[in-house]
Design an enzyme around this catalytic site. Sequence first.
Site, mmCIF file in Angstrom:
data_model
loop_
_atom_site.group_PDB
_atom_site.id
_atom_site.type_symbol
_atom_site.label_atom_id
_atom_site.label_comp_id
_atom_site.label_asym_id
_atom_site.label_seq_id
_atom_site.Cartn_x
_atom_site.Cartn_y
_atom_site.Cartn_z
ATOM 1 N N GLN A 75 -5.439 -151.648 54.944
ATOM 2 C CA GLN A 75 -4.588 -150.696 55.658
ATOM 3 C C GLN A 75 -5.390 -149.954 56.738
ATOM 4 O OE1 GLN A 75 -1.359 -149.941 55.784
ATOM 5 N NE2 GLN A 75 -0.762 -151.556 54.351
ATOM 6 N N SER A 76 -6.129 -150.698 57.523
ATOM 7 C CA SER A 76 -7.017 -150.112 58.528
ATOM 8 C C SER A 76 -6.259 -149.480 59.695
ATOM 9 C CB SER A 76 -7.964 -151.185 59.068
ATOM 10 O OG SER A 76 -8.672 -150.725 60.199
ATOM 11 N N ASN A 77 -6.486 -148.178 59.892
ATOM 12 C CA ASN A 77 -5.939 -147.512 61.071
ATOM 13 C C ASN A 77 -6.633 -147.992 62.341
ATOM 14 O OD1 ASN A 77 -4.269 -145.748 59.450
ATOM 15 N ND2 ASN A 77 -6.108 -144.574 58.993
ATOM 16 N N ALA A 79 -7.868 -150.979 62.940
ATOM 17 C CA ALA A 79 -7.359 -152.291 63.327
ATOM 18 C C ALA A 79 -6.031 -152.152 64.071
ATOM 19 C CB ALA A 79 -7.184 -153.171 62.086
#
Length: 336
Positions: A75-77, A79
């Site tokens: 859940q990378s912000n 990315a």
Amino acid sequence: MKLTNFPRVRITHGPTPLEFMPRMTEALGGPNLYIKRDDCTGLGTGGNKTRKLEFLMADALEKGADTIITQGATQSNHARQTVAIAARMGMKCEILLENRTGFTEDAYKHSGNVFLDQLYGANVEEYPGGTDMNAAMAVVAEKLKARGQKPYVIPGGGSNALGALGYVVCALEMVDQFNNLGLRVDHVVHATGSAGTQAGLVVGLEGSRSLIPVLGIGVRAAKAAQELSVYNLAVKTAELLGVAGAVERDAVAANCDYVGDGYGLPTAGMVEAVTMMARLEGILLDPVYSGKGMAGLIDLCRKGFFKKGQNIVFLHTGGAVALYGYMHSFKDLKPT
């Protein structure tokens, strides 16, 4: 500090708001709490990576890149914001996502940031926890070069000296806001992870002689490792700006008591912090970074570390879209 020496793609909606939080201040009965709204930077639902990407993407353009590669947790912000700016600039984007939590829920693996990564057009690849993600990006880069593409690799979190310049800019922006308001700030607090945000803030606040200390609330590493990572990057950032020696080791402080069982793993404090901010201020935090950062701030207020009458500014680094991947952590919510 001559930030104009560095190419920059200006996309941040700034200056981002600085707001007083009256109900959180009242609820905690301690210091006056303010929030710097870097969740409102404007790119791909906003967040702190936008400021870093202004410098990183400008460098990619100068190097003739046509494809961006980066990595992060599922859940990378970072990315999500990276693929958003790649789309805006007409570049392809390769996103490598590591499942650091081991969660298998469909919402975690496919909604929130992951859905937006795909919506913005990235090629998304999943990797198991513990993968050497820098090595994985290098492999992808070589494959793309073999196809005739020109990849540009951005480290996780956009956290290198060039990316940290974005938070030197933010530090100077905040000092200007404080001065315009006549606001004496006793501390800036934020969630610290890949080190770029805190390193940039420290360089900016130290380099401007603001005398405002920064406290990072750790979300991944132990205190000694986190502080060393931030300090080393701050030193490199200062050197890049031509102000070597601007940062002393004691200017870097992290409190890593609120990590819980590990990066991205929910804590009761995070759930409380996210819920309080939503219900008292109408502001959404994220479950991985700002939620744990605010949990730390809340607890430190309750313990008297921050005193009544002090002015504390919490830097909101964005990422609320990740809440959709963490709905299972909020299953016991009750109406007010």
